[in-house]
Motif scaffolding. Structure first.
Motif, short mmCIF file in Angstrom:
data_model
loop_
_atom_site.label_atom_id
_atom_site.label_comp_id
_atom_site.label_asym_id
_atom_site.label_seq_id
_atom_site.Cartn_x
_atom_site.Cartn_y
_atom_site.Cartn_z
N ILE A 180 0.83 -1.21 0.00
CA ILE A 180 0.00 0.00 0.00
C ILE A 180 0.87 1.26 0.00
O ILE A 180 0.48 2.29 -0.58
CB ILE A 180 -0.99 -0.01 1.18
N LEU A 181 2.06 1.21 0.61
CA LEU A 181 2.94 2.38 0.55
C LEU A 181 3.37 2.66 -0.88
O LEU A 181 3.32 3.81 -1.35
CB LEU A 181 4.16 2.15 1.45
N ALA A 182 3.75 1.60 -1.61
CA ALA A 182 4.14 1.78 -3.01
C ALA A 182 2.97 2.27 -3.84
O ALA A 182 3.13 3.13 -4.73
CB ALA A 182 4.68 0.46 -3.56
N ALA A 183 1.77 1.75 -3.59
CA ALA A 183 0.59 2.16 -4.35
C ALA A 183 0.28 3.63 -4.11
O ALA A 183 -0.08 4.37 -5.04
CB ALA A 183 -0.60 1.28 -3.97
N HIS A 184 0.39 4.08 -2.86
CA HIS A 184 0.13 5.50 -2.56
C HIS A 184 1.17 6.39 -3.21
O HIS A 184 0.83 7.47 -3.74
CB HIS A 184 0.11 5.72 -1.04
N ARG A 185 2.41 5.97 -3.18
CA ARG A 185 3.46 6.78 -3.83
C ARG A 185 3.22 6.87 -5.33
O ARG A 185 3.41 7.94 -5.95
CB ARG A 185 4.82 6.17 -3.53
N GLU A 186 2.80 5.77 -5.93
CA GLU A 186 2.52 5.76 -7.37
C GLU A 186 1.36 6.68 -7.71
O GLU A 186 1.40 7.44 -8.70
CB GLU A 186 2.21 4.32 -7.81
N ALA A 187 0.29 6.64 -6.87
CA ALA A 187 -0.87 7.50 -7.11
C ALA A 187 -0.49 8.97 -6.99
O ALA A 187 -0.94 9.82 -7.77
CB ALA A 187 -1.99 7.15 -6.13
N ALA A 188 0.34 9.29 -5.99
CA ALA A 188 0.76 10.68 -5.81
C ALA A 188 1.62 11.16 -6.97
O ALA A 188 1.46 12.29 -7.45
CB ALA A 188 1.52 10.82 -4.48
N ALA A 189 2.50 10.30 -7.43
CA ALA A 189 3.38 10.67 -8.55
C ALA A 189 2.58 10.90 -9.82
O ALA A 189 2.93 11.76 -10.64
CB ALA A 189 4.42 9.59 -8.77
N GLY A 190 1.49 10.15 -9.97
CA GLY A 190 0.67 10.29 -11.17
C GLY A 190 -0.39 11.36 -11.05
O GLY A 190 -1.14 11.61 -12.02
N GLY A 191 -0.52 11.98 -9.88
CA GLY A 191 -1.51 13.04 -9.69
C GLY A 191 -2.94 12.56 -9.73
O GLY A 191 -3.85 13.32 -10.03
N ARG A 192 -3.15 11.27 -9.41
CA ARG A 192 -4.49 10.71 -9.47
C ARG A 192 -5.12 10.72 -8.08
O ARG A 192 -4.44 10.53 -7.06
CB ARG A 192 -4.45 9.28 -10.02
N GLU A 193 -6.46 10.94 -8.04
CA GLU A 193 -7.19 10.98 -6.78
C GLU A 193 -8.19 9.83 -6.72
O GLU A 193 -8.84 9.51 -7.72
CB GLU A 193 -7.93 12.32 -6.63
N TYR A 194 -8.30 9.24 -5.54
CA TYR A 194 -9.19 8.10 -5.32
C TYR A 194 -9.95 8.30 -4.01
O TYR A 194 -9.51 9.05 -3.13
CB TYR A 194 -8.39 6.79 -5.27
N THR A 195 -11.07 7.61 -3.88
CA THR A 195 -11.94 7.83 -2.72
C THR A 195 -11.60 6.94 -1.53
O THR A 195 -12.02 7.24 -0.41
CB THR A 195 -13.42 7.61 -3.08
N ASP A 196 -10.88 5.84 -1.75
CA ASP A 196 -10.44 5.05 -0.60
C ASP A 196 -9.14 4.33 -0.95
O ASP A 196 -8.67 4.35 -2.09
CB ASP A 196 -11.53 4.09 -0.12
N ASP A 197 -8.56 3.70 0.05
CA ASP A 197 -7.25 3.08 -0.14
C ASP A 197 -7.33 1.82 -0.98
O ASP A 197 -6.37 1.47 -1.66
CB ASP A 197 -6.64 2.79 1.24
N ALA A 198 -8.47 1.14 -0.96
CA ALA A 198 -8.64 -0.03 -1.81
C ALA A 198 -8.54 0.36 -3.28
O ALA A 198 -7.94 -0.36 -4.09
CB ALA A 198 -9.98 -0.70 -1.52
N MET A 199 -9.13 1.49 -3.66
CA MET A 199 -9.05 1.94 -5.06
C MET A 199 -7.61 2.24 -5.45
O MET A 199 -7.20 1.98 -6.59
CB MET A 199 -9.91 3.20 -5.26
N ILE A 200 -6.82 2.76 -4.51
CA ILE A 200 -5.41 3.03 -4.80
C ILE A 200 -4.67 1.73 -5.04
O ILE A 200 -3.85 1.62 -5.96
CB ILE A 200 -4.79 3.84 -3.64
N ALA A 201 -4.97 0.71 -4.22
CA ALA A 201 -4.36 -0.61 -4.43
C ALA A 201 -4.80 -1.21 -5.76
O ALA A 201 -4.01 -1.79 -6.50
CB ALA A 201 -4.72 -1.54 -3.28
#
Length: 402
Positions: A180-201
């Motif tokens: 989940i740490l890697a997934a959050h870093r990837e989402a932040a780097a891509g500038g994408r927004e999600y409504t919960d942590d499952a969507m980020i994964a």
């Protein structure tokens, strides 16, 4: 090694909670005498006592956070890491919290939980930990009771999904920490927004498992939710609990080197300490066994084996709070506790009211339902020889019929 040893719990408490009505952010509002955040942290700590707790707070809420922390039991407070500061969005706040955990020591599993869900119980948390270990990414979900319609911009139905395949997702959402740490870093780097942590994964290509949630684990969002929470916290009336049970407890601890003894959660200065695997609070152990005996649930050792290293030096309030929770889970309440401390020294009388207040807080009782007495054995026996302290207790419990 305990299953909880390599678990961290991240509690997200940085929101403003405007839909809950005017006043403080909802996580700091009082709920039956305790802040929502304090209730959430106590619930998570009770469910996973060995887990590290990290809270993400709004930068403006440091004083409110400190006030909530002051409400916690000593053991819950000891499990807290320094708070992380949140960002403009929940997604950023969670990432800040994950980075803070990573800087301290990377756990195997992390549970990400909303501060406004104070009713997560040990069974739900245990399912979350197991699901993360088995699947890498997992969320609790509850079935939908109502039919769901998908509509277009004009308000017309375009589809009716099969509700048997749908779930309302809750927290704690659980993950293997590196995932989940890697997934959050990837989402932040891509500038994408999600409504919960499952969507980020999911966006990072991870399959997310849904395990059974709990309808009682609802989120406080509106004033109506706070009213529902008050009803859920309201104790049953004694008149509605006709099954009256009594349990007895007895415990003994020998003196050892030290400068204080723990009695009922109060540290009393003395020439010796008490020896034991936990903090050796002989009074609290006797009361815990009395409560467990009243509901025929064995004794402390059955629930907290002394062979388990995680309980070495543990605060005995963990044991007593667990026994009281078992009573509540059966729909019952503790009507009264009467206990006697047997020793030549130290003198218990000067500390009696502090002990009663401590026990009442841990057990969730009015202090008028806690009686503490002390006596000596007139220099007879091991207590008379000042070799240790004994305690006896009787607990009266009332349960629903059957």
């Amino acid at each position: 090694m305990s299953d909880q040893t390599l678990v961290s719990i991240l509690v997200v408490a940085g929101g403003r909670g405007s839909r809950a009505g005017e006043g403080l952010p909802k996580q700091y509002r009082s709920l039956a005498g305790a802040s929502v955040l304090a209730r959430t942290l106590e619930a998570m700590h009770a469910a996973a006592p060995a887990a590290r707790l990290t809270v993400v707070i709004h930068p403006d809420d440091r004083a409110l956070y400190a006030a909530s922390v002051s409400e916690l039991t000593d053991s819950a407070r000891a499990a807290l890491a320094a708070p992380a500061l949140g960002g403009a969005l929940r997604q950023e706040s969670v990432r800040n919290g994950l980075e803070a955990i990573a800087r301290e020591a990377e756990p195997e599993i992390v549970l990400i939980h909303d501060a406004a869900r104070p009713f997560a119980d040990p069974a739900l948390v245990a399912r979350a930990i197991a699901a993360a270990r088995d699947h890498g990414a997992a969320v609790p979900g509850v079935p939908l009771n109502d039919t769901v319609k998908e509509i277009d911009a004009a308000g017309f139905v375009v589809a009716t999904p099969d509700r048997a395949r749908l779930r309302a997702v809750q927290t704690p959402q659980s993950f293997r920490f590196p995932l989940i740490l890697a997934a959050h870093r990837e989402a932040a780097a891509g500038g994408r927004e999600y409504t919960d942590d499952a969507m980020i994964a999911e966006a990072a290509g991870c399959a997310v498992h849904v395990f059974p949630g709990d309808a009682r684990n609802f989120k406080l969002t509106t004033p109506e939710d706070f009213a529902r929470a008050m009803q859920q916290l309201a104790p049953p009336s004694l008149a509605a609990l006709p099954d009256v049970r009594m349990g007895q407890g007895y415990d003994v601890h020998a003196f050892a080197e030290g400068d204080k003894v723990w009695l009922g959660g109060v540290a009393i200065p003395h020439s010796h300490a008490l020896a034991g695997h936990s903090d050796a609070d002989v009074l609290m152990h006797a009361i815990t066994d009395a409560v467990l005996g009243a509901i025929a649930e064995g004794d402390i050792g059955a629930h907290f084996p002394p062979s388990d290293p995680q309980w070495k030096g543990a605060a005995s309030e963990i044991f007593l709070a667990h026994a009281c929770k078992l009573v509540r889970e059966r729909g019952g309440m503790i009507a009264h506790v009467d206990a006697t401390v047997v020793c030549e020294a130290p003198k218990v009388g000067p500390h009696r009211e502090a002990i009663r207040a401590s026990l009442a807080k841990i057990m969730g009782l009015d202090i008028g339902r806690v009686a503490i007495k002390a006596t000596t054995t007139e220099n007879l026996g091991f207590t008379g020889r000042r070799e240790g302290i004994a305690a006896l207790a009787i607990a009266t419990v009332r349960l629903p019929e059957g």
